[in-house]
Every structure is written in C-alpha cells, then in structure tokens.
Scaffold this active site. Structure first.
Site, mmCIF file in Angstrom:
data_model
loop_
_atom_site.group_PDB
_atom_site.id
_atom_site.type_symbol
_atom_site.label_atom_id
_atom_site.label_comp_id
_atom_site.label_asym_id
_atom_site.label_seq_id
_atom_site.Cartn_x
_atom_site.Cartn_y
_atom_site.Cartn_z
ATOM 1 N N ARG A 1 50.215 69.907 30.060
ATOM 2 C CA ARG A 1 49.900 68.953 28.989
ATOM 3 C C ARG A 1 49.058 69.614 27.895
ATOM 4 N NH1 ARG A 1 47.635 63.106 30.941
ATOM 5 N NH2 ARG A 1 45.604 64.045 30.654
ATOM 6 N N LYS B 1 41.254 77.951 32.263
ATOM 7 C CA LYS B 1 40.396 78.008 33.450
ATOM 8 C C LYS B 1 40.752 76.828 34.352
ATOM 9 C CE LYS B 1 36.920 76.314 35.103
ATOM 10 N NZ LYS B 1 37.400 76.280 36.502
ATOM 11 N N PRO B 2 41.536 77.090 35.402
ATOM 12 C CA PRO B 2 41.890 75.994 36.313
ATOM 13 C C PRO B 2 40.722 75.670 37.247
ATOM 14 C CG PRO B 2 42.974 78.033 37.004
ATOM 15 C CD PRO B 2 42.126 78.382 35.805
ATOM 16 N N GLY C 1 38.453 66.498 32.731
ATOM 17 C CA GLY C 1 37.567 66.486 33.896
ATOM 18 C C GLY C 1 36.621 65.309 33.808
ATOM 19 N N GLU D 1 39.528 64.822 27.759
ATOM 20 C CA GLU D 1 40.183 63.816 28.607
ATOM 21 C C GLU D 1 39.263 63.602 29.786
ATOM 22 O OE1 GLU D 1 42.860 62.139 27.959
ATOM 23 O OE2 GLU D 1 43.732 63.261 26.306
ATOM 24 N N ARG E 1 48.620 56.167 43.839
ATOM 25 C CA ARG E 1 49.151 57.420 43.328
ATOM 26 C C ARG E 1 48.046 58.465 43.475
ATOM 27 N NH1 ARG E 1 49.362 58.716 37.400
ATOM 28 N NH2 ARG E 1 50.730 60.503 37.161
ATOM 29 N N CYS F 1 42.419 59.799 37.080
ATOM 30 C CA CYS F 1 41.555 59.169 36.075
ATOM 31 C C CYS F 1 42.118 57.802 35.705
ATOM 32 C CB CYS F 1 41.480 60.059 34.843
ATOM 33 S SG CYS F 1 43.098 60.534 34.246
ATOM 34 N N GLU G 1 33.484 55.830 39.265
ATOM 35 C CA GLU G 1 34.864 56.190 39.598
ATOM 36 C C GLU G 1 34.948 56.367 41.109
ATOM 37 O OE1 GLU G 1 35.699 59.765 37.163
ATOM 38 O OE2 GLU G 1 37.705 58.954 36.969
HETATM 39 P P1 NAP Z 1 34.969 68.276 36.894
HETATM 40 O O1 NAP Z 1 34.056 68.535 38.012
HETATM 41 O O2 NAP Z 1 34.397 67.791 35.611
HETATM 42 O O3 NAP Z 1 35.770 69.640 36.675
HETATM 43 C C1 NAP Z 1 36.809 69.743 35.744
HETATM 44 C C2 NAP Z 1 36.937 71.189 35.325
HETATM 45 O O4 NAP Z 1 35.742 71.575 34.660
HETATM 46 C C3 NAP Z 1 37.120 72.148 36.493
HETATM 47 O O5 NAP Z 1 37.949 73.200 36.087
HETATM 48 C C4 NAP Z 1 35.697 72.658 36.709
HETATM 49 O O6 NAP Z 1 35.660 73.908 37.307
HETATM 50 C C5 NAP Z 1 35.217 72.733 35.278
HETATM 51 N N1 NAP Z 1 33.772 72.740 35.150
HETATM 52 C C6 NAP Z 1 32.847 72.162 35.947
HETATM 53 N N2 NAP Z 1 31.614 72.421 35.465
HETATM 54 C C7 NAP Z 1 31.767 73.184 34.361
HETATM 55 C C8 NAP Z 1 30.876 73.784 33.423
HETATM 56 N N3 NAP Z 1 29.564 73.648 33.526
HETATM 57 N N4 NAP Z 1 31.390 74.503 32.413
HETATM 58 C C9 NAP Z 1 32.718 74.660 32.283
HETATM 59 N N5 NAP Z 1 33.621 74.121 33.134
HETATM 60 C C10 NAP Z 1 33.147 73.384 34.154
HETATM 61 O O7 NAP Z 1 36.099 67.243 37.272
HETATM 62 P P2 NAP Z 1 37.054 67.269 38.545
HETATM 63 O O8 NAP Z 1 36.273 66.776 39.698
HETATM 64 O O9 NAP Z 1 37.759 68.570 38.642
HETATM 65 O O10 NAP Z 1 38.168 66.202 38.131
HETATM 66 C C11 NAP Z 1 37.996 64.860 38.312
HETATM 67 C C12 NAP Z 1 37.551 64.208 37.012
HETATM 68 O O11 NAP Z 1 38.502 64.481 36.008
HETATM 69 C C13 NAP Z 1 37.495 62.695 37.125
HETATM 70 O O12 NAP Z 1 36.361 62.222 36.445
HETATM 71 C C14 NAP Z 1 38.766 62.254 36.416
HETATM 72 O O13 NAP Z 1 38.716 60.957 35.901
HETATM 73 C C15 NAP Z 1 38.883 63.285 35.349
HETATM 74 N N6 NAP Z 1 40.261 63.378 34.869
HETATM 75 C C16 NAP Z 1 40.543 62.895 33.641
HETATM 76 C C17 NAP Z 1 41.842 62.922 33.173
HETATM 77 C C18 NAP Z 1 42.174 62.382 31.818
HETATM 78 O O14 NAP Z 1 43.226 62.727 31.317
HETATM 79 N N7 NAP Z 1 41.336 61.573 31.192
HETATM 80 C C19 NAP Z 1 42.855 63.466 33.963
HETATM 81 C C20 NAP Z 1 42.538 63.959 35.217
HETATM 82 C C21 NAP Z 1 41.222 63.914 35.664
HETATM 83 P P3 NAP Z 1 35.517 74.118 38.887
HETATM 84 O O15 NAP Z 1 36.092 72.888 39.533
HETATM 85 O O16 NAP Z 1 36.295 75.309 39.138
HETATM 86 O O17 NAP Z 1 34.079 74.279 39.130
#
Ligand code: NAP
Length: 498
Positions: free
Chosen positions: A176, A191-192, A245, A267, A295, A301, A398
C-alpha cells in the site's frame, strides 16, 4: 472450541523459509548487517524460532538512504509506463506465488491460511491498481483570471521516502506504500516490523525479479527501530515519512519529522464503533460483526472495537453473535480446521486479557470466552462481553484481539455520542435498513471511513485513512499516489500578450 497441538515445521514450510533472503537489501544487494548482528523471527502459534535474519543498525540505515538518494533523479526520470510495467510484473509474480506469500504470513504472523490468501489478493491489488494509476497522474494548464499569465501545474515525485510498516498485515501494509511510491517515481527505504519481516524480504526479492532497479527499494529489518530510523528522519535528504502503526509511535515520529518539515502520511490506531439499529437485518449484522471483529483475530486497525446495539435488539444480537463466536476453532493457521490463529506475542495476549479482566471485575459478563487458551502459542478465546459499563477501559483502548464488548443505546443521538466518544476516527460500521439513517450517520460520526451494512471495506480502489488521532493522509485510490507527489506550479507570461 478446540486447539490443535503445535507442530514441527514440515518440509514445505522449511523449504519456503530457506528461500527467504535473510540479509538487508541495500542498493540491490542482500548483505549482512555492518555489526554482523542477527535476530530471530518466531512462529506465534508455537513460540519457536523460524529464521535468523540480519539486524540493521544506524550504519546500515545510512547506507540504505545513500543508495535511495543516489538513484532518485534517475528513477524519477524513467517513464511512467516503465514504472507501471514493473508494478504489473510484480502483481503477476506475487499472484503466481500466492501460496508462498500466504504460508509465510501464516508462519510469522499466525493468521489462518485462508485469511493470509485474502491478504495476498488484497496486497497484490495495490500493485495492479498503482500500475494503472502510474500513467494517470495529470497536471493542468489554465489561464489566470486577469488573462495576463498562463498557469502550468505539474505533479512531481517527492523524493526519497522512509516507509515504516506494522506486523499485522505484513504484505498489504507494505504494498500500500511501496506501489504508489514506485508509481510516483520515488525511491525508498522500508523498515518492516521486527515481528514479521520475512514477508517484506520475500516481497522485495520479487520486486527485484520484476525489474526494479537497484537502490529504488531498500529494506532494513531491525530490533532497533528508533536507532535506525531516527537519523534518517533527521537527514535533510529524506523527503517523506509514511508510517503505519500505533498512535503513540506516530505522534513521536510526527514530532521528529517537524525538524525538517518532512512530508508525512500517518495511518494510526482505531477504535471502530459497530452500530446495530433496531431496524437492522440481524443476521446480516452478525455476519458483518464476525468479519469486522474476527478478521486477523481482531488485530486490525479497522477491527470493530465497540459494539453499540439498540436496547430492543441487544439480547438477540448478543445471543446470535456469541453462538457464532463460540463455534470458532483456535489453532495453528496452517491447519485447515483453524478459524482463529494466535495473537502476535505474549505481551499482546496479556494486554487483551487485562482489558477483559477489568471489564469482568466492573460487572460485565462473558457470554462466551473470556480467557487465554492453555498450551503453546499466544491463543485467546473468542469472547463476547455484555453489560460493559460506559467509560470502561476496554471501550477506550484498542483491544487488538478477538474480544467483542457490547454496549446498548436508546436512540440515534445517544448512539452518535457513544460512537464519537473516542480520540480515534478511522472507521465506523452501521447496520440499518434505513439508508437515510445510514447517510445521516455518515454525516454525524467522525471517521475517515464507514461501512454501511458491510463489515469489511478495505479495497485498493478506495481511499483508506482516518481523522482525529487515527492519522493523516490516505492510502489507495486516486489519493494514494498524491501522498508521494508534490505539486509544482509554473506561471508564465501569456504568449498572446508578448
Ligand atoms: P507500532 O508498535 O507503532 O509499530 C509500527 C512500526 O513502527 C513497526 O515497524 C515498529 O518497529 C516501528 N516503530 C516502533 N517504534 C518506533 C520508533 N521509535 N521509531 C521508528 N519506528 C518505530 O505498531 P504495531 O504494534 O506494529 O501495529 C499495531 C498498530 O498499528 C495498531 O495501533 C493499529 O491500529 C495500527 N495500524 C494502523 C493501520 C492503519 O492503516 N491506520 C493499519 C494497520 C495497523 P518494530 O515493531 O520493529 O519495533
């Protein structure tokens, strides 16, 4: 509800894992981290290690940005047709390898295979959609109202981008962003999430096979997200940050991005209300609820986080919904009998259970579920809660798990007030047979998206995104490519007056 025992990797799984690149992709080469460090990626249904991969540090980050910057001008100068054809080939390659992508996502993220196949289809559609959009990016030419000048408006690629993706949709969240960035003519560093990097590695390999030139897409998996991306965000050569995230991390990155007034797309998190009115088709509402809640095991999210149901139909809805939820089978996503996979890790499962425990302690009742599943992996029972007090923590945070709290309302105004009682504004779901009411809800509920008698609405052709603290910008559709373009205007003297 049953749970299958954890299994060892079979031959097919082992050979797929052996084909996944384990290095960092920098300037077209898969290479070890400069530090030589690696980290392990686990199967959340067993807790066992699947693969060790390179763990990027700041030095690798700098190399990746150097590579993206070095080829930016050349890449921007390619024809849109050339970029479109790379995307089209990538769509075909991902589609041809759909089984591999689905299995890999199931292994590293846990979702059932059928759902993973759904994500492959959804994720691949961004490649096809933006292959079609690449050449449909129009500027305009007009005269100023005074007639003294001509106005030429053009769309240009913003330049090197940093793309940060979450673990819950390992393929689709990457395509996306990557597909519109390619279509627009941007280079990028991806960066995944460290919990699910393998899908991005396989996908990047496919992009190279599709003919993407070296340096256009660079991939950095790391356990030090801040340490690797922080210096890139401070680097004035980076022109765009696109993040998917959580809201807290998004806010921090927005603050960091202000130093260079970086273009950003965010997002972020959601807290979707799912409204069922007294005139709704209850069977359709339950069907929609299953999709909107279950799902991805509720780890989306867009997951319905709060079920707001008219008091006259609340008991009937809860009974039917709980009956469906209690029939779901928890297990490893590779088993054909599985309809609910594990949560992503122990921490996530603890958080889900603490939300449920608090709600139960405050007087809610679990019609079904309410506890973790014993055994290996991070499974949680599909759960329906009734009698949840307004103001409960489970309604404001959430959940990110297979838990559905039900709250009742008396009338439309109360339903709207409850729906809007959150700092989030990603999506709302409304079930009613009255279309005027449905459209009224769209006017009154503050979200970027709404499902009207529909429990899943994500589509590559639709603009995905939120309002309030759910984010900035849109992904997919016509808007998706604009996130990677800037508008340049040239005013020049009217040649007729010369
Ligand atoms: P997250 O903890 O915020 O992490 C998302 C990404 O950010 C990961 O690649 C993570 O890396 C990275 N990250 C974390 N701390 C960082 C920092 N200080 N600097 C730079 N990058 C950093 O979220 P998640 O737990 O992976 O995903 C769940 C969240 O995503 C939920 O809140 C969900 O609602 C949201 N989400 C939103 C959408 C949308 O389209 N609105 C879609 C999907 C998910 P690492 O994990 O490798 O540490």
């Amino acid at each position: 509800m049953t749970m299958t025992a954890a299994t060892e990797l079979n031959e097919r799984e082992s050979s797929l894992l052996a084909s996944v690149p384990t290095g960092l992709l920098i300037n077209g080469q898969w290479r070890e981290a400069a530090s030589g460090r690696t980290f392990s990626v686990e199967d959340p249904s067993t807790g066992k290690v699947l693969l060790e991969i390179a763990d990027a540090g700041a030095r690798d980050g700098a190399d990746a940005l150097d590579a993206a910057v070095a080829v930016q001008d050349q890449w921007a100068a390619t024809s849109s047709r050339e970029r479109a054809e790379i995307l089209r080939r990538a769509f075909e390659l991902v589609t041809a390898r759909a089984d591999d992508f689905a299995l890999l996502m199931t292994l590293e993220m846990g979702k059932p295979l059928a759902e993973a196949m759904g994500e492959v289809k959804y994720g691949a559609e961004f490649l096809r959609w933006f292959s079609e959009e690449a050449s449909r990016s129009y500027g305009r030419y007009s005269a100023n109202p005074e007639g003294t000048q001509q106005i030429l408006v053009a769309k240009k690629p913003v330049g090197p981008c940093l793309l940060i993706t979450p673990w819950n949709f390992p393929l689709a969240m990457a395509t996306r962003k990557i597909a519109p960035a390619i279509a627009a003519g941007c280079t990028m560093v991806l960066k995944p999430a460290n919990l699910t990097p393998l899908t991005s590695h396989l996908f990047a390999q496919v992009m190279m096979e599709a003919g993407l030139p070296a340096g256009v897409l660079n991939v950095l998996s790391t356990t030090d997200a801040g340490g690797v991306t922080g210096p890139l965000i401070q680097d004035s050569r980076l022109r765009k940050l696109s993040f998917t995230g959580s809201t807290p991390v998004g806010k921090r990155l927005l603050a960091d991005a202000s130093a260079n007034v970086l273009r950003t797309s965010m997002e972020l998190g959601g807290n979707a209300p799912f409204l069922v009115f007294e005139d709704a088709d209850l069977d359709a509402a339950v069907e929609g609820a299953m999709a909107a809640k279950m799902r991805n095991m509720g780890e989306a999210c867009t997951a319905a986080n709060r079920f707001l149901v008219h008091e006259s139909v609340a008991d009937a809805f809860a009974t039917k919904f709980a009956a469906r939820m209690s029939k779901m089978t928890t297990g490893r996503g590779t088993e054909s009998t599985t309809s609910v996979g594990p949560l992503i890790d122990a921490k996530s499962r603890e958080k889900v259970h603490s939300l449920v425990s608090d709600a139960l302690a405050d007087g809610a009742t679990a019609v079904t579920g309410g506890a973790p599943v014993d055994g290996p992996g991070y499974f949680y029972q599909p759960t329906v809660l009734v009698g949840v007090e307004p103001g409960a923590r489970i309604l404001s945070e959430e959940i990110f798990g297979p838990v559905a709290p039900i709250v009742t309302f008396k009338n439309e105004d109360e339903a709207v007030a409850l729906a809007n009682d959150t700092e989030y504004g990603l999506v709302a779901y409304v079930f009613t047979r009255d279309h005027n009411r449905g459209l009224r809800m769209a006017n009154r509920i503050e979200t970027g998206m709404m499902g009207l008698n529909a429990g899943v609405i994500s589509n590559a052709a639709a603009p995905f995104g939120g309002v309030k603290q759910s984010g900035l910008g849109r992904e997919g559709s016509l808007e998706g490519i604009e996130e990677y373009q800037y508008t340049q205007y040239i005013g020049f003297a009217n040649p007729n007056n010369a």
